[in-house]
Design an enzyme around this catalytic site. Structure first.
Site, PDB file in Angstrom:
ATOM      1  N   GLY A  31       0.800  -1.217   0.000  1.00 27.52           N
ATOM      2  CA  GLY A  31       0.000   0.000   0.000  1.00 27.52           C
ATOM      3  C   GLY A  31       0.835   1.270   0.000  1.00 27.52           C
ATOM      4  O   GLY A  31       2.026   1.255  -0.249  1.00 27.52           O
ATOM      5  N   GLU A  35       4.142   6.232  -7.757  1.00 26.28           N
ATOM      6  CA  GLU A  35       4.244   6.038  -9.214  1.00 26.28           C
ATOM      7  C   GLU A  35       4.920   4.713  -9.587  1.00 26.28           C
ATOM      8  O   GLU A  35       4.687   4.181 -10.672  1.00 26.28           O
ATOM      9  CB  GLU A  35       4.988   7.207  -9.875  1.00 26.28           C
ATOM     10  CG  GLU A  35       4.196   8.493  -9.958  1.00 26.28           C
ATOM     11  CD  GLU A  35       4.352   9.365  -8.713  1.00 26.28           C
ATOM     12  OE1 GLU A  35       4.695   8.825  -7.626  1.00 26.28           O
ATOM     13  OE2 GLU A  35       4.126  10.581  -8.804  1.00 26.28           O
ATOM     14  N   HIS A  37       4.443   1.798  -8.000  1.00 21.29           N
ATOM     15  CA  HIS A  37       3.342   0.820  -7.999  1.00 21.29           C
ATOM     16  C   HIS A  37       2.429   1.049  -9.206  1.00 21.29           C
ATOM     17  O   HIS A  37       1.951   0.100  -9.830  1.00 21.29           O
ATOM     18  CB  HIS A  37       2.492   0.964  -6.729  1.00 21.29           C
ATOM     19  CG  HIS A  37       3.218   0.687  -5.457  1.00 21.29           C
ATOM     20  ND1 HIS A  37       3.477   1.665  -4.524  1.00 21.29           N
ATOM     21  CD2 HIS A  37       3.739  -0.457  -4.956  1.00 21.29           C
ATOM     22  CE1 HIS A  37       4.110   1.133  -3.500  1.00 21.29           C
ATOM     23  NE2 HIS A  37       4.298  -0.136  -3.729  1.00 21.29           N
ATOM     24  N   GLN A  61       7.239  -9.885   7.628  1.00 22.88           N
ATOM     25  CA  GLN A  61       8.489  -9.507   6.967  1.00 22.88           C
ATOM     26  C   GLN A  61       9.205  -8.344   7.651  1.00 22.88           C
ATOM     27  O   GLN A  61      10.202  -7.845   7.140  1.00 22.88           O
ATOM     28  CB  GLN A  61       8.247  -9.222   5.480  1.00 22.88           C
ATOM     29  CG  GLN A  61       7.439  -7.975   5.184  1.00 22.88           C
ATOM     30  CD  GLN A  61       7.076  -7.892   3.708  1.00 22.88           C
ATOM     31  OE1 GLN A  61       6.251  -8.648   3.216  1.00 22.88           O
ATOM     32  NE2 GLN A  61       7.710  -6.982   2.981  1.00 22.88           N
ATOM     33  N   LYS A 184      11.615   5.945  -6.297  1.00 22.36           N
ATOM     34  CA  LYS A 184      10.334   6.083  -5.581  1.00 22.36           C
ATOM     35  C   LYS A 184      10.191   4.959  -4.560  1.00 22.36           C
ATOM     36  O   LYS A 184      10.478   3.800  -4.873  1.00 22.36           O
ATOM     37  CB  LYS A 184       9.160   5.980  -6.564  1.00 22.36           C
ATOM     38  CG  LYS A 184       9.194   7.018  -7.659  1.00 22.36           C
ATOM     39  CD  LYS A 184       8.183   8.098  -7.408  1.00 22.36           C
ATOM     40  CE  LYS A 184       8.194   9.072  -8.578  1.00 22.36           C
ATOM     41  NZ  LYS A 184       7.447  10.279  -8.296  1.00 22.36           N
ATOM     42  N   SER A 186       7.723   4.017  -0.746  1.00 26.56           N
ATOM     43  CA  SER A 186       6.781   4.479   0.282  1.00 26.56           C
ATOM     44  C   SER A 186       7.556   5.042   1.470  1.00 26.56           C
ATOM     45  O   SER A 186       7.081   5.927   2.178  1.00 26.56           O
ATOM     46  CB  SER A 186       5.898   3.327   0.754  1.00 26.56           C
ATOM     47  OG  SER A 186       5.272   2.739  -0.356  1.00 26.56           O
TER      48      SER A 186
END
Ligand code: PAF
Length: 279
Positions: A31, A35, A37, A61, A184, A186
């Site tokens: 989630g 960009e 993803h 993880q 990029k 998260s």
């Protein structure tokens, strides 16, 4: 955008699609879609009739002192990104749906997870292999999409699919970068303004390494030294690793011949970032 919470429901949906002869692509994510993803979802949309995007922050993880609790989550935002990129359904299970009370089976691997990120994240790839196997068994996609930024993860998943005979095509997609070169991620959201500027040192140092290799340098140590030297110029950066490894077993090479992966992991302040290139 339809957001599905249960395994039974996702199986029903895929079953209906299958009866109509439709192909299915899976984009596994945790989630907070960016960009990178988006490019995976777009590719999945171009290659399949239907696309499922899984959004699941997988506790298995994350190590004990890692960022499971603070990992960014925003399903509304993910839903909008998914919609505009061509996703059909989001699979967003609760932890209890994925890992029941008596959960005790794991997918583990030798060698490939031991170096690179595996050294400082010893439980990480066992968690990745286990959750990805579960997602593969739940969705049974024709194809699954992963970013090249997590090069070790991609290599491990390809090996797992081959070793365990999953009938799924694994598609690796190129790294998507910010204008200044930062890959990029998260986790870029953790960076403050000063750290964000400093973070460009990952891609900058890798470009230097790439140029040296392209100019004919075969000695891996010399390339690694040049990359480290550039990273150490940045005062907010602390090196976790800089390595050049072969593509089959991800073992460090002395001499650069054939395909190699040059990968770095660097702490910028408290945030651990990774980047790489293959040559
Ligand atoms: O790359 C990620 O976001 C995760 O490791 C994955 C593949 C979704 C498994 O949780």
């Amino acid at each position: 955008m339809r957001i599905v919470k249960t395994i039974a429901e996702i199986r029903d949906i895929v079953g209906t699609w299958r009866k109509s002869g439709l192909s299915v692509g899976l984009v596994p994510t945790m989630g907070y879609l960016h960009e990178g993803h988006q490019s995976l979802i777009e590719k999945a949309d171009a290659q399949n009739d239907k696309v499922i995007v899984s959004v699941f922050v997988n506790p298995m993880q994350f190590g004990e002192n890692e960022d499971f609790d603070s990992y960014p989550r925003d399903i509304e935002r993910d839903s909008a990104v998914c919609q505009k990129s061509g996703g059909d359904v989001i699979f967003n299970p609760e932890i209890s749906e994925m890992y029941g009370e008596y959960f005790s089976s794991f997918v583990n691997m030798t060698t490939l997870p031991e170096g690179l990120c595996g050294k400082s994240r010893p439980v990480h790839f066992k968690g990745v292999c286990t959750v990805v196997s579960k997602l593969f068994n739940i969705v049974c996609p024709d194809r699954a999409y992963f970013g090249q930024k997590d090069a070790q993860q991609l290599a491990i998943i390809k090996r797992m699919v081959s070793d365990l005979n999953f009938n799924i095509e694994i598609i690796g997609c190129p790294i998507i970068r910010e204008e200044d070169g930062l890959a990029k991620s998260s986790r870029n959201t953790y960076l403050d303004e000063e750290e964000r500027k400093a973070a460009v040192v990952l891609s900058r140092s890798l470009s230097i390494g790439r140029e040296i290799i392209e100019n004919g340098e075969k000695d891996a140590e010399k390339v690694i030294h040049a990359i480290k030297e550039e990273i150490l110029k940045e005062k907010l950066a602390k090196i976790d690793y800089v390595e050049i490894v072969d593509m089959d077993m991800l073992r460090p090479v002395k001499e650069i011949n054939g395909s190699v992966l040059t990968a770095v992991a660097v702490y910028i302040g408290g945030t651990r970032l990774i980047d790489n290139f293959i040559i």
